[in-house]
Design a protein around this motif. Structure first.
Motif, short mmCIF file in Angstrom:
data_model
loop_
_atom_site.label_atom_id
_atom_site.label_comp_id
_atom_site.label_asym_id
_atom_site.label_seq_id
_atom_site.Cartn_x
_atom_site.Cartn_y
_atom_site.Cartn_z
N LEU A 1 89.34 26.54 30.28
CA LEU A 1 88.99 27.45 29.19
C LEU A 1 90.30 27.86 28.54
CD1 LEU A 1 86.42 28.78 27.99
CD2 LEU A 1 87.05 30.84 29.24
N GLU A 2 90.42 27.60 27.23
CA GLU A 2 91.66 27.86 26.52
C GLU A 2 91.51 29.10 25.65
OE1 GLU A 2 95.06 25.69 23.79
OE2 GLU A 2 93.33 24.55 24.50
N LEU A 3 92.42 30.04 25.81
CA LEU A 3 92.46 31.26 25.01
C LEU A 3 93.51 31.04 23.94
CD1 LEU A 3 92.36 33.84 27.95
CD2 LEU A 3 90.51 32.45 26.99
N ARG A 4 93.07 30.91 22.70
CA ARG A 4 93.96 30.44 21.63
C ARG A 4 93.67 31.15 20.31
NH1 ARG A 4 90.80 24.64 21.06
NH2 ARG A 4 89.46 25.24 19.30
N PRO A 5 94.57 31.01 19.33
CA PRO A 5 94.30 31.61 18.01
C PRO A 5 93.02 31.05 17.41
CG PRO A 5 96.61 30.99 18.20
CD PRO A 5 95.90 30.42 19.42
N PRO A 6 92.24 31.88 16.75
CA PRO A 6 90.98 31.41 16.16
C PRO A 6 91.21 30.58 14.91
CG PRO A 6 91.36 33.69 15.57
CD PRO A 6 92.46 33.31 16.53
N HIS A 7 90.18 29.83 14.56
CA HIS A 7 90.15 29.06 13.31
C HIS A 7 91.14 27.89 13.30
CE1 HIS A 7 87.81 32.48 12.23
NE2 HIS A 7 88.86 33.28 12.09
N HIS A 8 91.63 27.50 14.46
CA HIS A 8 92.47 26.31 14.55
C HIS A 8 91.78 25.33 15.48
CE1 HIS A 8 96.12 27.51 12.38
NE2 HIS A 8 95.84 28.73 12.80
N ASP A 9 91.33 24.22 14.93
CA ASP A 9 90.73 23.19 15.75
C ASP A 9 91.09 21.83 15.18
OD1 ASP A 9 88.89 22.52 13.64
OD2 ASP A 9 87.52 24.08 14.33
N LYS A 10 90.69 20.78 15.86
CA LYS A 10 91.08 19.44 15.44
C LYS A 10 90.40 19.02 14.15
CE LYS A 10 92.22 17.88 20.08
NZ LYS A 10 91.97 16.89 21.16
N GLY A 11 89.24 19.59 13.86
CA GLY A 11 88.59 19.29 12.59
C GLY A 11 89.40 19.80 11.41
N ARG A 12 89.87 21.02 11.51
CA ARG A 12 90.70 21.58 10.43
C ARG A 12 92.00 20.79 10.30
NH1 ARG A 12 92.96 27.84 10.04
NH2 ARG A 12 94.61 27.43 8.54
N ALA A 13 92.63 20.49 11.44
CA ALA A 13 93.89 19.74 11.40
C ALA A 13 93.70 18.37 10.76
CB ALA A 13 94.44 19.59 12.82
N LEU A 14 92.59 17.71 11.10
CA LEU A 14 92.34 16.38 10.54
C LEU A 14 92.07 16.45 9.05
CD1 LEU A 14 91.91 13.35 11.09
CD2 LEU A 14 89.50 13.87 11.51
N ARG A 15 91.24 17.39 8.62
CA ARG A 15 90.92 17.50 7.19
C ARG A 15 92.17 17.77 6.36
NH1 ARG A 15 86.72 20.57 9.33
NH2 ARG A 15 87.82 22.49 8.77
N GLU A 16 93.02 18.67 6.85
CA GLU A 16 94.24 19.00 6.10
C GLU A 16 95.17 17.81 6.00
OE1 GLU A 16 95.81 22.45 8.05
OE2 GLU A 16 94.39 23.82 7.07
N LEU A 17 95.25 17.00 7.06
CA LEU A 17 96.12 15.83 7.02
C LEU A 17 95.55 14.76 6.10
CD1 LEU A 17 98.78 14.87 8.17
CD2 LEU A 17 97.52 13.81 10.06
N VAL A 18 94.23 14.60 6.10
CA VAL A 18 93.60 13.64 5.18
C VAL A 18 93.90 14.03 3.73
CG1 VAL A 18 91.37 12.85 4.28
CG2 VAL A 18 91.78 12.90 6.74
N ASP A 19 93.75 15.31 3.42
CA ASP A 19 94.04 15.78 2.06
C ASP A 19 95.50 15.56 1.69
OD1 ASP A 19 91.42 16.55 1.78
OD2 ASP A 19 91.80 18.68 2.19
#
Length: 271
Positions: free
Chosen positions: A179-197
């Motif tokens: 179980l990872e306790l991490r900053p919200p709103h950061h996931d691999k989907g967001r990272a991938l979309r931003e890199l694609v753009d």
């Protein structure tokens, strides 16, 4: 299959392609201790070969960048033509390393991480033997894999850990025996979309093996609706969530299967 168009586009127009890969369970076998998760045989050579043939090759991981670089030995090739197109997005995109320069960009951790770090010993005081904490600086991960009954340990600890994360502005994200306790709103989907753009990619391949890769699979499906060809690949194994396997366009046999796929892609593009 839906991903067939992406596979064809990747091979025929590699300069417009983005190949994104998870690390643990995808490029490396899952290990009881994260520090022991060395790349699968042939993985680093396959990365080098493919990085010189596609527009963008990315590793998108929950690991810190420095930990991944140490495991792979890739900094030795930084600044070379072989890694000019490699980008590593660590901690779900919070950190970034560029193979073209060897430079790492990393923000200051959220204050909530320090507060949670201070409280964890109290929350885990009665945890069973084998429960450990991995400090990623930007996030904290509670590992239960080495407990006698990992599922029972995680089930008992999760409610208090989720409350602790919420109190301090973090999210509690599940994974394989963690179980990872991490900053919200950061996931691999967001990272991938931003890199694609950013790279104006016209085809995308995303490979993963865990719940944390589902947002990236979601992103690939959303990108398809915009005309970008997408292929999702599951690195299969005994602990892979059924939902990920069912969502994948292509299922391969663990990290060895991923390495074989990368080798075939590099050979086909370079032919």
């Amino acid at each position: 299959m839906p991903g067939g168009a992406a596979l064809a586009a990747l091979i025929t127009a590699p300069e417009n392609a983005l190949v994104a890969l998870d690390y643990d369970g995808t490029l490396a076998p899952i290990m009881p201790r994260p520090m022991d998760a060395a790349p699968a045989p042939g993985a680093v050579d396959a990365l080098r070969a493919l990085a010189s043939r596609v527009g963008t090759l990315a590793i998108i991981t929950g690991r810190p960048v420095d930990a991944l670089l140490e495991l792979t030995g890739l900094p030795a090739d930084a600044g070379t033509e072989a890694l000019a197109n490699l980008t590593i997005l660590g901690q779900y995109g919070l950190q970034r390393w560029e193979g073209a320069t060897g430079d790492t960009v990393s923000p200051e951790p959220l204050p909530g991480v320090a507060a949670v770090r201070a409280r964890l010993p109290e929350v885990l005081r009665d945890a069973p033997p084998g429960v450990t904490v991995e400090d990623k600086v930007q996030a904290l991960v509670i590992h239960v894999r080495r407990a006698v009954d990992p599922d029972a340990a995680l089930g008992a600890l999760a409610p208090a850990l989720r409350r602790l994360a919420e109190e301090h502005g973090l999210e509690a994200a599940p994974g394989k025996k963690v179980l990872e306790l991490r900053p919200p709103h950061h996931d691999k989907g967001r990272a991938l979309r931003e890199l694609v753009d950013e790279r104006s990619a016209r085809s995308v391949l995303m490979a993963g093996d865990d719940l944390g890769d589902l947002p990236a699979f979601d992103a690939v499906e959303a990108l398809r609706s915009t005309g970008i060809a997408g292929l999702t690949v599951c690195s299969d194994g005994p602990e892979v969530p059924p939902a990920l396997r069912e969502r994948a366009d292509l299922v391969v046999d663990g990290p060895a299967g991923i390495v074989a796929l990368l080798q075939v892609l590099a050979a086909r593009i370079g032919a």
